[in-house]
Design an enzyme around this catalytic site. Structure first.
Site, mmCIF file in Angstrom:
data_model
loop_
_atom_site.group_PDB
_atom_site.id
_atom_site.type_symbol
_atom_site.label_atom_id
_atom_site.label_comp_id
_atom_site.label_asym_id
_atom_site.label_seq_id
_atom_site.Cartn_x
_atom_site.Cartn_y
_atom_site.Cartn_z
ATOM 1 N N LYS A 127 0.808 -1.224 0.000
ATOM 2 C CA LYS A 127 0.000 0.000 0.000
ATOM 3 C C LYS A 127 0.840 1.272 0.000
ATOM 4 O O LYS A 127 0.401 2.292 -0.508
ATOM 5 C CB LYS A 127 -0.942 0.020 1.215
ATOM 6 C CG LYS A 127 -2.118 -0.923 1.089
ATOM 7 C CD LYS A 127 -3.206 -0.547 2.078
ATOM 8 C CE LYS A 127 -4.399 -1.470 1.970
ATOM 9 N NZ LYS A 127 -5.421 -1.156 2.992
ATOM 10 N N LYS A 211 -5.255 -10.240 -7.117
ATOM 11 C CA LYS A 211 -6.426 -10.363 -6.240
ATOM 12 C C LYS A 211 -7.562 -9.476 -6.759
ATOM 13 O O LYS A 211 -7.300 -8.379 -7.238
ATOM 14 C CB LYS A 211 -5.964 -9.874 -4.862
ATOM 15 C CG LYS A 211 -6.771 -10.290 -3.703
ATOM 16 C CD LYS A 211 -6.113 -9.803 -2.427
ATOM 17 C CE LYS A 211 -6.192 -8.293 -2.282
ATOM 18 N NZ LYS A 211 -5.910 -7.795 -0.940
ATOM 19 N N LYS A 214 -10.862 -3.622 -4.665
ATOM 20 C CA LYS A 214 -11.538 -2.335 -4.847
ATOM 21 C C LYS A 214 -10.680 -1.361 -5.619
ATOM 22 O O LYS A 214 -11.173 -0.463 -6.275
ATOM 23 C CB LYS A 214 -11.757 -1.665 -3.476
ATOM 24 C CG LYS A 214 -12.740 -2.272 -2.568
ATOM 25 C CD LYS A 214 -12.640 -1.582 -1.191
ATOM 26 C CE LYS A 214 -13.445 -2.349 -0.162
ATOM 27 N NZ LYS A 214 -13.194 -1.936 1.212
HETATM 28 P P1 AMP Z 1 -11.300 -4.906 2.808
HETATM 29 O O1 AMP Z 1 -12.220 -4.531 1.727
HETATM 30 O O2 AMP Z 1 -9.860 -4.849 2.415
HETATM 31 O O3 AMP Z 1 -11.612 -4.206 4.106
HETATM 32 O O4 AMP Z 1 -11.573 -6.450 3.058
HETATM 33 C C1 AMP Z 1 -12.692 -6.922 3.767
HETATM 34 C C2 AMP Z 1 -12.662 -8.437 3.859
HETATM 35 O O5 AMP Z 1 -12.753 -9.024 2.557
HETATM 36 C C3 AMP Z 1 -11.385 -8.994 4.482
HETATM 37 O O6 AMP Z 1 -11.721 -10.113 5.283
HETATM 38 C C4 AMP Z 1 -10.577 -9.434 3.293
HETATM 39 O O7 AMP Z 1 -9.678 -10.482 3.600
HETATM 40 C C5 AMP Z 1 -11.672 -9.931 2.362
HETATM 41 N N1 AMP Z 1 -11.239 -9.845 0.949
HETATM 42 C C6 AMP Z 1 -10.838 -8.732 0.281
HETATM 43 N N2 AMP Z 1 -10.514 -9.041 -1.008
HETATM 44 C C7 AMP Z 1 -10.716 -10.376 -1.138
HETATM 45 C C8 AMP Z 1 -10.566 -11.294 -2.239
HETATM 46 N N3 AMP Z 1 -10.152 -10.894 -3.436
HETATM 47 N N4 AMP Z 1 -10.871 -12.597 -2.015
HETATM 48 C C9 AMP Z 1 -11.305 -13.024 -0.797
HETATM 49 N N5 AMP Z 1 -11.460 -12.210 0.259
HETATM 50 C C10 AMP Z 1 -11.179 -10.903 0.107
#
Ligand code: AMP
Ligand code: TRP
Length: 349
Positions: A127, A211, A214
Site C-alpha cells: 500500500k 487479487k 476495490k
Molecule cells: P477490505 O475490503 O480490504 O476491508 O476487506 C474486507 C474483507 O474481505 C477482508 O476479510 C478481506 O480479507 C476480504 N477480501 C478482500 N478481497 C478479497 C478477495 N479478493 N478474495 C477473498 N477475500 C477478500
C-alpha cells in the site's frame, strides 16, 4: 527495569467464551471477493457464536478519505452486511470509531508490538508503494489497530480472506507478548483465523495472478455487490480464460489461474467444492461454463444488490442498527480495556 523476557515455558490457555469479530473498511464499493471471503462467513457464524462485525472507519483513514463521503461509505458497508444476511438481532453491527476502546487498546499495543514485526508486513509494503516516507504513520501501525479490534472483545475466531493471514499472526504475537509481559497468562486468547474454502482468495476477472480488489482501476476486474444482473453477466462473459475445456481433475486446474478462479467462484457461490464443480463441468468448454456461472452469480448476487439499494434509501434505519450495535459492543469492550489498563499499571490501579 527493562521489559520481561519471553519464556519458552508452556502458558495456560485462554478459557473464556468463543467470540467472533471481523471488519471491513468503508473505503469503496464491496465486491464478490469481500462477499465470498468475509460476508458469507459472517452469516454462517452468527448462529453459532457471539459475533461482532464492525465497519473499520479508523482503518479507512490510514489513507485519505473525503470527510463528506466517509459517513455514507460507513452506512454502505453496514447495508452490505445486512443485505448479505447478517441479522442485527444476532450479531452486533457497528462503526469502529463509535467504540473508543479500540483506539485506546491500539495505543497500548503500539507499545507491545516491535518495529521488527511491523517491518515484515507485506500489506504495508504494497500500500505504501515507492513513497513509504509519504505514507501516514497510521498505515504503518494499521495491523496493531486490527489486533486491538480483535482482542478488545477477546475474539477467539476471525473470519477473513487469505490476504489477512499475516495480520492475524501478528495479532497472536501481540496477545502472547502482552500476556507474558504483564504476567497475565491466558488474558488475551490466541485468536484463530477462519480462512478456509474456495472463496478465501478470489482473483481478478482480468488477471488470474492479481487479487480481486476495490483499488483495481478496471471495473471489469470485479463484480461489485451493487452491480445489476446485466453487468454481472457481462463481466463473467468477458472474464479472461484460456481456450482449453475445463479439466477433470484439480491438479490440472493449478497451472491455469483464470480457469481455477472461475471454478473457485462457482464452488463458493454454490456452496460446493471445486472437485464437485469439475465433476459436473470437466471436459466442457467455457462456452458452456460461463453462462452457467453467470446465471448462478446473478441468482446469488442480484438480490443482495437489490436489498442494499433498498436499505440505503433509509439511512435512519441503518443508523438505528449501528447505534444499537455500538452499545452492545461497548458493553463487552469496556471491561476488557479497564482490566487491560489495570494490568499495565495505569491509575488508579
Ligand atoms: P477490505 O475490503 O480490504 O476491508 O476487506 C474486507 C474483507 O474481505 C477482508 O476479510 C478481506 O480479507 C476480504 N477480501 C478482500 N478481497 C478479497 C478477495 N479478493 N478474495 C477473498 N477475500 C477478500
Ligand atoms: N484489515 C482488514 C482488511 O483490510 C480489515 C480489518 C480491520 C479487520 N480490523 C479487522 C478484519 C479485524 C478482521 C478483524 O480487510
Amino acid at each position: 527495569m527493562t521489559e520481561p523476557e519471553s519464556t519458552a515455558a508452556p502458558v495456560p490457555a485462554y478459557t473464556g467464551p468463543s467470540r467472533v469479530l471481523s471488519g471491513v473498511q468503508p473505503s469503496g464499493a464491496l465486491h464478490l471477493g469481500n462477499y465470498l471471503g468475509a460476508l458469507t462467513k459472517f452469516v454462517a457464524l452468527q448462529d453459532q457464536t457471539e459475533c461482532f462485525f464492525c465497519v473499520v472507519d479508523l482503518h479507512a483513514i490510514t489513507v485519505w478519505q473525503d470527510p463528506a463521503k466517509l459517513t455514507a461509505q460507513t452506512r454502505e458497508i453496514a447495508a452490505a452486511y445486512l443485505a448479505a444476511g447478517v441479522d442485527p438481532a444476532k450479531a452486533a453491527i457497528f462503526p469502529q470509531s463509535a467504540v473508543r476502546a479500540h483506539a485506546e487498546l491500539a495505543w497500548i499495543f503500539n507499545c507491545v508490538a516491535r518495529l521488527g514485526w511491523l517491518d515484515r508486513m507485506t500489506q504495508f509494503k504494497e500500500k505504501s508503494g515507492k513513497h513509504k516516507e509519504r505514507s501516514s504513520v497510521g498505515l504503518y501501525t494499521y495491523p496493531v489497530l486490527q489486533a486491538a479490534d480483535i482482542l478488545v472483545y477477546k475474539a477467539t475466531q476471525v473470519p477473513v480472506g487469505e490476504d489477512q493471514k499475516q495480520h492475524l499472526e501478528l495479532t497472536r504475537d501481540i496477545a502472547a507478548k502482552f500476556n507474558n509481559d504483564f504476567s497475565a497468562p491466558g488474558f488475551f486468547p490466541l485468536t484463530e483465523p477462519l480462512i478456509e474454502g474456495p472463496g478465501a482468495r478470489v482473483m481478478s476477472l482480468r488477471d488470474g495472478a492479481a487479487k480481486m480488489s476495490k483499488s483495481d482501476p478496471s471495473d471489469n476486474s470485479r463484480i461489485n455487490l451493487m452491480d445489476d444482473a446485466d453487468a454481472i453477466a457481462q463481466k463473467i462473459r468477458r472474464a479472461k480464460t484460456d481456450p482449453e475445456p475445463l479439466p477433470e481433475g484439480l491438479e490440472d486446474l493449478k497451472p491455469r489461474p483464470e480457469a481455477d478462479n472461475l471454478v473457485g467462484i462457482y464452488a463458493a457461490l454454490a456452496g460446493v467444492t471445486k472437485a464437485e464443480v469439475l465433476l459436473q463441468y470437466g471436459g466442457r468448454g467455457f462456452g458452456d461454463f460461463k453462462p452457467a456461472l453467470a446465471d448462478l452469480a446473478v441468482a446469488v448476487m442480484g438480490p443482495i444488490g437489490e436489498r442494499m439499494r433498498r436499505l440505503m434509501d433509509d439511512p435512519a434505519e441503518i443508523d438505528k442498527v449501528l447505534r444499537a450495535g455500538a452499545e452492545r459492543a461497548q458493553a463487552v469492550a469496556e471491561p476488557v480495556i479497564e482490566e487491560t489498563k489495570r494490568l499495565v499499571g495505569f491509575w488508579p490501579g
